[in-house]
Design a protein around this motif. Structure first.
Motif, PDB file in Angstrom:
ATOM      1  N   VAL B 132     -10.159  12.971   1.180  1.00  0.00           N
ATOM      2  CA  VAL B 132     -10.310  11.668   1.831  1.00  0.00           C
ATOM      3  C   VAL B 132     -11.194  10.774   0.973  1.00  0.00           C
ATOM      4  CG1 VAL B 132     -11.158  10.461   3.857  1.00  0.00           C
ATOM      5  CG2 VAL B 132     -10.164  12.744   4.099  1.00  0.00           C
ATOM      6  N   LEU B 133     -10.723   9.567   0.691  1.00  0.00           N
ATOM      7  CA  LEU B 133     -11.545   8.606  -0.039  1.00  0.00           C
ATOM      8  C   LEU B 133     -12.244   7.632   0.903  1.00  0.00           C
ATOM      9  CD1 LEU B 133      -9.172   7.783  -3.038  1.00  0.00           C
ATOM     10  CD2 LEU B 133     -11.071   9.399  -2.977  1.00  0.00           C
ATOM     11  N   GLY B 134     -11.645   7.400   2.075  1.00  0.00           N
ATOM     12  CA  GLY B 134     -12.300   6.519   3.048  1.00  0.00           C
ATOM     13  C   GLY B 134     -11.289   5.691   3.813  1.00  0.00           C
ATOM     14  N   THR B 140      -5.830   2.359   8.505  1.00  0.00           N
ATOM     15  CA  THR B 140      -5.446   2.667   7.124  1.00  0.00           C
ATOM     16  C   THR B 140      -6.540   3.469   6.423  1.00  0.00           C
ATOM     17  OG1 THR B 140      -4.417   0.479   7.073  1.00  0.00           O
ATOM     18  CG2 THR B 140      -4.565   1.641   4.978  1.00  0.00           C
ATOM     19  N   PHE B 141      -6.121   4.539   5.774  1.00  0.00           N
ATOM     20  CA  PHE B 141      -7.108   5.293   4.987  1.00  0.00           C
ATOM     21  C   PHE B 141      -6.524   5.655   3.632  1.00  0.00           C
ATOM     22  CE2 PHE B 141      -5.134   9.465   5.616  1.00  0.00           C
ATOM     23  CZ  PHE B 141      -4.499   9.347   6.851  1.00  0.00           C
ATOM     24  N   ARG B 142      -7.427   6.005   2.733  1.00  0.00           N
ATOM     25  CA  ARG B 142      -6.993   6.378   1.386  1.00  0.00           C
ATOM     26  C   ARG B 142      -7.299   7.837   1.111  1.00  0.00           C
ATOM     27  NH1 ARG B 142      -7.585   1.400  -2.937  1.00  0.00           N
ATOM     28  NH2 ARG B 142      -5.937   0.141  -1.986  1.00  0.00           N
ATOM     29  N   LEU B 143      -6.364   8.464   0.421  1.00  0.00           N
ATOM     30  CA  LEU B 143      -6.506   9.862   0.011  1.00  0.00           C
ATOM     31  C   LEU B 143      -6.368   9.956  -1.492  1.00  0.00           C
ATOM     32  CD1 LEU B 143      -4.039  11.652   2.485  1.00  0.00           C
ATOM     33  CD2 LEU B 143      -6.516  11.434   2.737  1.00  0.00           C
ATOM     34  N   ARG B 158      -2.751  13.368 -10.715  1.00  0.00           N
ATOM     35  CA  ARG B 158      -3.723  12.892  -9.729  1.00  0.00           C
ATOM     36  C   ARG B 158      -3.317  11.489  -9.315  1.00  0.00           C
ATOM     37  NH1 ARG B 158     -10.020  11.219 -10.086  1.00  0.00           N
ATOM     38  NH2 ARG B 158      -9.204   9.882 -11.725  1.00  0.00           N
ATOM     39  N   LYS B 159      -3.206  11.299  -8.019  1.00  0.00           N
ATOM     40  CA  LYS B 159      -2.756   9.999  -7.520  1.00  0.00           C
ATOM     41  C   LYS B 159      -3.602   9.558  -6.331  1.00  0.00           C
ATOM     42  CE  LYS B 159       1.977  10.750  -9.026  1.00  0.00           C
ATOM     43  NZ  LYS B 159       3.394  10.812  -8.705  1.00  0.00           N
ATOM     44  N   GLY B 160      -3.730   8.263  -6.189  1.00  0.00           N
ATOM     45  CA  GLY B 160      -4.376   7.710  -5.007  1.00  0.00           C
ATOM     46  C   GLY B 160      -3.315   7.265  -4.026  1.00  0.00           C
ATOM     47  N   LEU B 161      -3.518   7.554  -2.758  1.00  0.00           N
ATOM     48  CA  LEU B 161      -2.529   7.227  -1.734  1.00  0.00           C
ATOM     49  C   LEU B 161      -3.170   6.377  -0.648  1.00  0.00           C
ATOM     50  CD1 LEU B 161      -1.134  10.841  -1.186  1.00  0.00           C
ATOM     51  CD2 LEU B 161      -0.201   9.113  -2.736  1.00  0.00           C
ATOM     52  N   ASP B 167       2.563   3.652   9.966  1.00  0.00           N
ATOM     53  CA  ASP B 167       3.636   3.391   8.991  1.00  0.00           C
ATOM     54  C   ASP B 167       3.679   4.538   7.980  1.00  0.00           C
ATOM     55  OD1 ASP B 167       5.614   2.203   7.592  1.00  0.00           O
ATOM     56  OD2 ASP B 167       4.471   0.490   6.902  1.00  0.00           O
ATOM     57  N   GLY B 168       3.891   4.216   6.731  1.00  0.00           N
ATOM     58  CA  GLY B 168       4.102   5.242   5.718  1.00  0.00           C
ATOM     59  C   GLY B 168       2.939   5.383   4.756  1.00  0.00           C
ATOM     60  N   VAL B 169       3.280   5.924   3.599  1.00  0.00           N
ATOM     61  CA  VAL B 169       2.269   6.169   2.581  1.00  0.00           C
ATOM     62  C   VAL B 169       2.736   5.512   1.286  1.00  0.00           C
ATOM     63  CG1 VAL B 169       3.342   8.408   2.076  1.00  0.00           C
ATOM     64  CG2 VAL B 169       0.994   7.988   1.361  1.00  0.00           C
TER      65      VAL B 169
END
Lengths: 180, 181
Positions: B132-134, B140-143, B158-161, B167-169
């Motif tokens: 989890v990035l926040g 909405t959150f970022r992984l 390595r990817k940020g999502l 909704d989706g990603v």
């Protein structure tokens, strides 16, 4: 005969996407030192395992190897060097874990105190300025006490797969100085 | 057994929607709406046993009651959504291996499946980890997703999502042209 490269991962081993694992599969003569217990890195057991691996490597190749440590694996190398003597071509010490810091996980504390003496072989410490397990100042201090060259990787975290260091060509270039 | 937590610790518990490590500098985290208190407890383990060395508890300061949220081995990061209705936890099983849990916080905390968003991604790789990035906002959150082995080639990635709950990603990094380190 290629120069043997011995990978010494840290606590709980390096996963398949970690640069150590990728180098191991790509570099001729590279192999991983299998530790007796990856979850509980016992200093003496890890040092003994490294000495056994070095003995086997020497019997097979009679060529001084390069050691590549990550995190607590670096400390196994330094503790080994404090107890044993063998010809070593060089040691790449990446993100050595600071096991003397407050909050260090209990299973790693037996690696403290970290020996501070000039290593009897060429070495290089590679560290970041934002590693949760090692401050830049501590990294520089360790490098100075070990007589190691020092490479700073800005924003490199713990220099593992989670920090984006899977394929790591810049790191492999540092290793090459001892493989030529 | 759920430990007693004296009131001063509750009062002093900080707010944060960025991930906070447990164990770490503090042992509690309060949700932004003030309803929930996350508490870290170091579990008593037999020597030489790593499994279940830590415990996260979630106290409902409004409705009362405490839930045993997660038992884990190494360390975890946690962050509440800005509206306090969700909690994300990263469970680090190694320095570069992690998984993410999402909890929906209503009457009682309920673990929600992330399969819809990350399941298809996991099936693309030989090994996957998520961190989890926040939270960007309450929906909405970022992984961060990293791992090894894609469809055609044995490579690390390595990817940020960015994940939207309704909704989706979508991928937010690496951006096109970013070089290998």
């Amino acid at each position: 005969m290629s120069v043997p490269v011995l990978m010494i991962p840290g606590w709980q081993n390096s996963g398949p996407g970690h640069w150590q694992s990728l180098w191991e599969s790509q570099i001729r003569g590279a192999l991983r030192v299998e530790m007796p217990n990856w979850d509980f890195p016992h200093r003496e057991n890890w040092v003994d395992a490294l000495e056994d691996a070095l003995g086997s490597s020497w019997r097979e190749t009679e060529t001084p190897p390069v050691l590549v440590g990550h995190s607590v694996g670096c400390l196994a190398i330094v503790h080994w060097a404090a107890s044993f003597q063998r010809p070593i071509a060089g040691a790449l010490l990446v993100a050595p874990a600071d096991v003397e810091r407050p909050g260090c996980p209990e299973p790693l504390r037996n690696f403290a105190p970290v020996p501070r003496f000039r290593l009897p072989f060429p070495s290089r410490v590679v560290a970041a300025d934002d590693d949760a397990f090692l401050s830049e100042a501590t990294a520089r201090g360790l490098a100075a006490s070990w007589g190691s060259a020092f490479t700073l990787v800005p924003g490199g975290g713990h220099l593992n797969a989670a920090s984006g260091y899977g394929e790591w060509p810049a790191g492999e270039a540092l290793l090459q100085e001892w493989l030529r | 057994m759920i430990p007693f937590l004296p009131p001063p610790q509750i009062e002093e518990a900080p707010f944060a929607s960025a991930p906070r490590p447990f164990p770490g500098p503090g042992e509690t985290l309060r949700s932004p709406d003030g309803r929930w208190l996350l508490v870290h407890v170091a579990a008593q383990q037999p020597e030489g046993q790593l499994k279940g060395a830590h415990l996260l508890l979630l106290m409902d300061l409004k409705g009362g009651g405490t839930s045993r949220l997660l038992s884990y081995n190494r360390h975890a990061d946690a962050c509440f959504s800005p509206d306090g209705r969700h909690l994300l936890v990263t469970d680090w099983s190694a320095a570069d291996a992690a998984s993410v849990r999402l909890y929906r916080l209503e009457g009682t905390p309920v673990r929600a499946s992330l399969e819809r968003w990350i399941g298809p991604l996991q099936r693309q790789a030989k090994s996957s980890s998520f961190q989890v990035l926040g939270w960007q906002d309450s929906k909405t959150f970022r992984l961060q997703w990293w791992g090894y082995g894609g469809e055609a080639e044995a490579k690390s990635f390595r990817k940020g999502l960015e994940v939207r709950l309704d909704d989706g990603v979508k991928e937010v990094y690496p951006r096109e042209g970013e070089a290998a380190r």
